[in-house]
Scaffold this motif. Structure first.
Motif, short mmCIF file in Angstrom:
data_model
loop_
_atom_site.label_atom_id
_atom_site.label_comp_id
_atom_site.label_asym_id
_atom_site.label_seq_id
_atom_site.Cartn_x
_atom_site.Cartn_y
_atom_site.Cartn_z
N GLY A 251 0.93 -1.29 0.00
CA GLY A 251 -0.02 -0.22 -0.04
C GLY A 251 0.89 1.22 0.10
O GLY A 251 2.01 1.06 0.27
N THR A 252 0.07 2.39 -0.25
CA THR A 252 0.94 3.63 -0.38
C THR A 252 0.42 4.57 0.75
O THR A 252 -0.79 4.96 0.77
N TYR A 253 1.35 4.75 1.70
CA TYR A 253 0.92 5.22 2.73
C TYR A 253 1.69 6.76 2.98
O TYR A 253 2.81 6.64 3.17
N GLU A 254 0.70 7.82 3.49
CA GLU A 254 1.61 9.25 3.52
C GLU A 254 2.13 9.38 5.06
O GLU A 254 3.04 9.97 5.14
N LYS A 255 1.94 8.54 5.83
CA LYS A 255 2.41 8.60 7.04
C LYS A 255 2.24 7.15 7.97
O LYS A 255 1.01 6.63 7.79
N LYS A 256 3.29 6.88 8.71
CA LYS A 256 3.21 5.84 9.29
C LYS A 256 3.54 6.15 10.78
O LYS A 256 4.67 6.89 10.93
N TYR A 257 2.69 5.79 11.92
CA TYR A 257 2.96 6.50 13.11
C TYR A 257 2.74 5.34 14.23
O TYR A 257 2.04 4.34 14.13
N LEU A 258 3.22 5.70 15.61
CA LEU A 258 2.76 5.00 16.74
C LEU A 258 2.14 6.24 17.70
O LEU A 258 2.70 7.12 17.92
N CYS A 259 1.06 5.92 18.31
CA CYS A 259 0.41 6.74 19.40
C CYS A 259 0.05 6.05 20.63
O CYS A 259 -0.05 4.93 20.36
N ARG A 260 -0.21 6.61 21.42
CA ARG A 260 -0.57 6.06 22.77
C ARG A 260 -2.00 6.27 23.11
O ARG A 260 -2.61 7.32 23.00
N TRP A 261 -2.76 5.29 23.35
CA TRP A 261 -4.32 5.14 23.22
C TRP A 261 -4.63 5.27 24.75
O TRP A 261 -4.22 4.38 25.90
N GLU A 262 -5.53 6.34 25.03
CA GLU A 262 -5.91 6.51 26.62
C GLU A 262 -7.23 7.21 26.52
O GLU A 262 -7.45 8.36 26.17
N GLY A 263 -8.20 6.62 27.24
CA GLY A 263 -9.44 7.28 27.31
C GLY A 263 -10.11 7.77 26.26
O GLY A 263 -10.79 8.48 26.12
N GLY A 264 -10.02 6.75 24.99
CA GLY A 264 -10.59 7.10 23.74
C GLY A 264 -9.97 8.02 22.99
O GLY A 264 -10.38 8.30 21.79
N SER A 265 -8.81 8.48 23.35
CA SER A 265 -7.88 9.31 22.37
C SER A 265 -6.64 8.86 22.27
O SER A 265 -6.32 7.92 22.87
N CYS A 266 -5.81 9.18 21.19
CA CYS A 266 -4.52 8.49 20.91
C CYS A 266 -3.60 9.68 20.51
O CYS A 266 -3.61 10.21 19.55
N SER A 267 -2.68 9.93 21.41
CA SER A 267 -1.70 10.84 21.41
C SER A 267 -0.48 10.26 20.61
O SER A 267 -0.02 9.37 20.78
N LEU A 268 -0.08 11.27 19.39
CA LEU A 268 1.00 10.68 18.72
C LEU A 268 2.33 10.84 19.46
O LEU A 268 2.72 11.71 20.03
N ASP A 272 6.87 8.44 10.90
CA ASP A 272 8.10 8.15 10.05
C ASP A 272 8.52 9.43 9.34
O ASP A 272 9.64 9.24 8.56
N GLN A 273 8.22 10.59 9.59
CA GLN A 273 8.60 11.74 9.12
C GLN A 273 9.55 12.70 10.14
O GLN A 273 9.66 13.82 9.92
N GLY A 274 10.01 11.87 11.25
CA GLY A 274 10.94 12.51 12.20
C GLY A 274 10.29 12.95 13.31
O GLY A 274 11.08 13.57 14.21
N PHE A 275 8.94 12.92 13.30
CA PHE A 275 8.50 13.62 14.87
C PHE A 275 8.58 12.56 15.84
O PHE A 275 8.33 11.31 15.56
N VAL A 276 9.01 13.08 17.39
CA VAL A 276 9.22 12.37 18.45
C VAL A 276 8.44 13.29 19.39
O VAL A 276 9.29 14.29 19.59
N LEU A 277 7.51 12.79 20.18
CA LEU A 277 7.11 13.56 21.40
C LEU A 277 8.09 13.61 22.27
O LEU A 277 9.00 12.87 22.56
N GLU A 278 8.37 14.95 22.98
CA GLU A 278 9.36 15.17 23.85
C GLU A 278 9.80 14.29 24.86
O GLU A 278 10.97 13.96 25.15
N PRO A 279 8.78 13.82 25.73
CA PRO A 279 8.96 12.97 26.64
C PRO A 279 9.73 11.66 26.18
O PRO A 279 10.29 10.81 27.03
N TYR A 280 9.36 11.36 25.07
CA TYR A 280 9.84 9.91 24.50
C TYR A 280 11.18 10.08 23.74
O TYR A 280 11.63 9.20 23.07
N ARG A 281 11.76 11.22 23.65
CA ARG A 281 13.00 11.38 22.74
C ARG A 281 14.03 10.68 23.24
O ARG A 281 14.27 10.61 24.46
N GLU A 282 14.74 9.98 22.47
CA GLU A 282 15.92 9.12 22.79
C GLU A 282 15.41 7.71 23.44
O GLU A 282 16.39 6.96 23.71
N ARG A 283 14.04 7.57 23.51
CA ARG A 283 13.64 6.29 24.21
C ARG A 283 12.69 5.56 23.02
O ARG A 283 12.46 4.47 23.18
#
Length: 497
Positions: A251-268, A272-283
């Protein structure tokens, strides 16, 4: 059963002189594909009189009603034109030789003026796969609550809403996206189950309690080529783990990502475009990607207890998103691989004598598994309580607490602790035996004194009295043990008796 699944709208609204189109969705089994399709109206006496079927049209409805069947899609459609006020009533759409077979009841209301109903949306998904439901523009008020509910016989049971509510069956696998400026939003559902099939409503509930709902028929196909992905992962505090995320191969995908699901929401967390949430940087990072196989790997390091919870792998292509959930468990104990994508906490055990006599690597990881002969990866020498690590494709978990060191002489690490304990026990035992011997000697001497000659007895008794007499507390310094005998030592003289 799946073969008797039939879904359709429960309410229709039309205007006088206008038209309505109703869709009936059925499971595409051979019996349903070739069965008779019908549309009938229920009279006051409870009988449902046929208006149109696969081979019949009632005379009063000639020219203004039609039925079209699409067996390959598992749907048939009924269209009524030139609506009249008298068309208001209860109808059935169904499959069977009679009108009492498999059917869904619905209410049609014909008004002088009415909002045109949206056509029912059909969403098809695969078992264990995911779907994206696009809910069209509705109420744009910021206070409006977005909802997703399943239609039953007399009500619509809430499954999830934008205020954080998630039903028990949907924990970790449903997400209602933020609303766009037009009021449209998406409902993402993954890890699909057969029982998820049914009729749903999605929409926005405004401040005045008015609903702007879209009918959605979700149909889950049991025939799926998707792999059963591991749903639970286990790691150790301070350790690391990696797991594979899956999407449709090629498939052709414009973004691949990992998010954390909690309480019906999913925080990125990262993409694969280089974004990393600050508390998870280096981890956290994406270590590899294989589009042809439809996988990419995520590595999470320096695990913390607060990392436990649900995570989503995602791949976005336009409005559609392919998602899959995984739940992470974080322990304080040593963890070991138990199966694909899972690890189990275990406690370190000392090697048995047979294990100590067998050469092995200095660094050994404790894991659970089957004890077999040989020394290859994933096995252990027969009789050993320590097993070499097994390799789990796509998933791994390591921890500083998983590895221990052995000395070059092969002595276990427990010996420095055991020897002092044993020496102390021996000393205590010897002291106890010495005291018991002294008491026994005193008792024997007293018995002999009653049977010996008088002078010897009196002399011996005098000496025993001197020995047994309580010395002056001020002169007594202590009782010294030597060669298994106790000697009283008096202060000031240094003499011992």
């Amino acid at each position: 059963p799946v073969s008797s699944s039939l879904y359709g709208s429960r309410f229709l609204t039309g205007v006088v002189g206008g038209s309505i189109t109703h869709q009936c969705f059925y499971s595409a089994s051979p019996a349903n594909k070739h069965g008779r399709k019908f549309w009938c109206k229920t009279a006051a006496n409870g009988v449902c009189y046929t208006i149109v079927s696969s081979s019949y049209t009632a005379g009063d409805y000639e020219g203004r009603v039609s039925l079209g069947d699409a067996p390959q899609n598992g749907t048939f459609r009924v269209t009524m034109t030139g609506l009249k006020g008298s068309d208001t009533g209860t109808y059935r759409c169904g499959i069977g030789t009679t009108n009492e077979g498999l059917y869904v009841s619905l209410n049609l209301t014909v008004l002088a003026e009415a909002e045109v109903s949206r056509p029912t949306q059909l969403i098809q998904g695969k078992l264990h796969g995911s779907v994206t439901v696009l809910c069209p523009s509705g109420d744009t008020q910021s206070a409006g609550k977005r909802f997703w509910c399943k239609v039953g016989r007399s009500s619509c049971t809430l499954m999830a809403s934008s205020d954080g509510y998630v039903g028990r069956r949907y924990q970790g696998r449903i997400f209602i996206t933020p609303r766009e400026s037009s009021g449209a939003f998406k409902v993402l559902i993954n890890d699909l189950k057969t029982e998820d099939s049914g009729l749903y409503l999605c929409g926005t509930r405004g401040a005045r309690g008015q609903d702007s709902a879209q009918e959605v028929v979700l149909r889950v196909s049991t025939a799926s080529a998707l792999p059963r992905r591991p749903k639970f992962l286990s790691g150790t505090v301070g350790g690391s783990l990696s797991f594979q995320c899956h999407h449709e191969p090629g498939g052709t995908y414009e973004k691949k990502y990992l998010c954390r699901w909690e309480g019906g929401s999913c925080s990125l967390l990262l993409d694969d475009q280089g974004f990393v949430l600050e508390p998870y940087r280096e981890r956290v990072r994406m270590s590899s990607s294989d589009p042809e196989r439809g996988t990419y790997t995520v590595v999470l390091r320096q695990l913390r207890e607060e990392d436990a919870g649900w995570y989503w792998c995602g791949a976005r292509s336009g409005h559609a998103e392919h998602t899959s959930p995984v739940k992470l468990l974080v322990h304080k104990e040593t963890c070991s691989s138990r199966g694909p994508g899972t690890t189990t906490p275990v406690r370190a055990t000392a090697p048995s004598p047979a294990a100590r006599s067998t050469p092995r690597q200095r660094n050994t990881t404790h894991v659970l598994g089957t004890v077999t002969k040989g020394t290859t990866a994933g096995t252990a020498t027969q009789g050993s309580s320590l097993l070499l690590p097994t390799t789990t494709p796509g998933t791994s978990a390591t921890s500083p607490g998983e590895i221990f060191q052995e000395s070059s002489s092969g002595e276990p690490w427990l010996l420095p602790v055991v020897f002092p304990v044993l020496f102390l026990l021996i000393c205590v035992t010897v002291g106890g035996l010495a005291l018991a011997k002294i008491k026994l000697q005193k008792k024997t001497g007293q018995e002999r004194s009653t049977t010996g000659n008088l002078e010897t007895a009196l002399a011996h008794a005098g000496r025993e009295e001197t020995m047994e007499e309580n010395p002056d507390p001020g002169k007594l310094q202590g009782c010294k043990m030597g060669s298994g005998k106790c000697r009283w030592v008096f202060a000031g003289t240094g003499a011992a008796r």
